[in-house]
Design an enzyme around this catalytic site. Structure first.
Site, short mmCIF file in Angstrom:
data_model
loop_
_atom_site.label_atom_id
_atom_site.label_comp_id
_atom_site.label_asym_id
_atom_site.label_seq_id
_atom_site.Cartn_x
_atom_site.Cartn_y
_atom_site.Cartn_z
N ARG A 44 0.84 -1.20 0.00
CA ARG A 44 0.00 0.00 0.00
C ARG A 44 0.88 1.25 0.00
NH1 ARG A 44 -4.90 0.28 4.08
NH2 ARG A 44 -3.29 1.13 5.42
N THR B 200 -1.68 7.24 -0.10
CA THR B 200 -3.01 7.00 -0.70
C THR B 200 -3.65 5.70 -0.22
OG1 THR B 200 -2.06 5.77 -2.55
CG2 THR B 200 -2.25 8.16 -2.81
N ASP C 117 0.25 -1.73 12.20
CA ASP C 117 0.77 -2.30 10.95
C ASP C 117 1.28 -3.71 11.22
OD1 ASP C 117 2.68 -3.03 8.84
OD2 ASP C 117 2.30 -1.01 8.10
N ASP D 232 4.92 -4.57 9.95
CA ASP D 232 5.98 -3.91 10.72
C ASP D 232 6.13 -4.55 12.10
OD1 ASP D 232 6.74 -2.19 8.75
OD2 ASP D 232 5.55 -0.51 9.47
C1 PRP Z 1 -1.04 -4.62 4.57
C2 PRP Z 1 -1.72 -5.95 4.81
C3 PRP Z 1 -2.57 -6.11 3.57
C4 PRP Z 1 -2.95 -4.69 3.25
C5 PRP Z 1 -4.38 -4.44 3.67
O1 PRP Z 1 0.05 -4.78 3.72
O2 PRP Z 1 -0.84 -6.99 5.01
O3 PRP Z 1 -1.90 -6.70 2.49
O4 PRP Z 1 -2.08 -3.84 4.00
O5 PRP Z 1 -4.80 -3.17 3.33
P1 PRP Z 1 -5.89 -2.89 2.22
O6 PRP Z 1 -7.03 -3.80 2.49
O7 PRP Z 1 -6.24 -1.44 2.44
O8 PRP Z 1 -5.26 -3.10 0.88
P2 PRP Z 1 1.04 -3.59 3.31
O9 PRP Z 1 0.64 -2.99 2.01
O10 PRP Z 1 1.21 -2.66 4.46
O11 PRP Z 1 2.39 -4.37 3.03
P3 PRP Z 1 3.27 -5.33 3.96
O12 PRP Z 1 2.54 -6.62 4.05
O13 PRP Z 1 4.53 -5.41 3.20
O14 PRP Z 1 3.45 -4.68 5.30
N1 URA Z 2 -2.44 -2.94 7.04
C1 URA Z 2 -2.10 -3.18 8.33
O1 URA Z 2 -1.11 -3.87 8.60
N2 URA Z 2 -2.87 -2.64 9.29
C2 URA Z 2 -3.95 -1.89 9.04
O2 URA Z 2 -4.63 -1.44 9.99
C3 URA Z 2 -4.29 -1.65 7.70
C4 URA Z 2 -3.53 -2.20 6.72
#
Ligand code: PRP
Ligand code: URA
Length: 203
Positions: free
Chosen positions: A93, A97, A191, A194
């Site tokens: 993400r 945005t 997150d 993280d």
């Molecule tokens: C997080 C999570 C999902 C996404 C959900 O990943 O693991 O994949 O956000 O959000 P959405 O429903 O609004 O798309 P992120 O993009 O933060 O990447 P990561 O797994 O590398 O931390």
């Molecule tokens: N991704 C996450 O890891 N946490 C949130 O709350 C939303 C998206």
């Protein structure tokens, strides 16, 4: 029990090791729910005492963790679905945005009878999940073959996924109240990636 595990995950003071341990526990609970959807085949089994009816898997499984956070569930799902093929979809993400962008895709050949299990702990706006399903559909997978597994979902993301793909199966550990203005799940757990991987933000 699930509430106790979720509370450890939600607590902002839970450290990385504890967060990982509790994420594994929830992965076991979710895998237990996923197993229910696996088609089975009847077989004959001979116990030391008698012949009886038994079961074996009636379909192959393809696990598809969404990078990065979905990797957290992979070891536990491989424990239960031990012969699975594994495909990967990388989605991130945008921090401003919240729109997910694809940066990696590596899918195995997927058969018409396979069960395809998407693994991603968080369903927030639903953008990542919708992209993942679209990628699978473009690879020839049918909605009916897809089971998507999430730990925490916002109502917005759940509705979006359900509306766009009415025939996929969805498992959710817990549905939270809403999304914040910056598209985080509230109350959520911050997150996931993280916290699980021990990188920056606590949010
Ligand atoms: C997080 C999570 C999902 C996404 C959900 O990943 O693991 O994949 O956000 O959000 P959405 O429903 O609004 O798309 P992120 O993009 O933060 O990447 P990561 O797994 O590398 O931390
Ligand atoms: N991704 C996450 O890891 N946490 C949130 O709350 C939303 C998206």
């Amino acid at each position: 029990m699930q509430d106790i595990i979720m509370s450890r995950l939600r607590d902002k003071d839970t450290g990385t090791a504890d967060f990982r341990a509790n994420a594994q526990k929830m992965a076991h609970i979710l895998a237990g729910q996923a197993i229910v959807y696996l088609k089975k085949k009847k077989i004959d089994v001979a116990t030391p005492l008698a012949k009886t009816i038994g079961y074996m898997p009636g379909q192959d499984v393809v696990l598809v963790p969404i990078l990065r956070a979905g990797l957290a569930f992979l070891p536990v799902f491989l424990y239960y679905f031990e012969s699975s093929k594994v495909g990967f979809i990388g989605l991130k993400r945008d921090e401003k945005t919240a729109v997910a962008k694809e940066y990696y895709r590596n899918l195995p050949a997927i058969g018409k009878n396979d069960m395809v299990v998407i693994l991603d702990p968080m369903l927030a706006t639903g953008g990542s999940a919708v992209s993942a399903v679209k990628i699978l559909l473009s690879a020839g997978v049918k909605q009916e073959q897809i089971l998507s597994v999430f730990l925490v979902a916002a109502p917005e993301g759940y509705r979006k996924l359900r509306r766009q793909f009415p025939k996929i199966k969805i498992i959710i550990g817990t549905k939270d109240k809403k999304l914040t203005r910056d598209k985080f799940i509230w109350p959520g757990l911050g997150d996931f990636g993280d916290r699980y991987f021990g990188t920056k933000r606590r949010h």
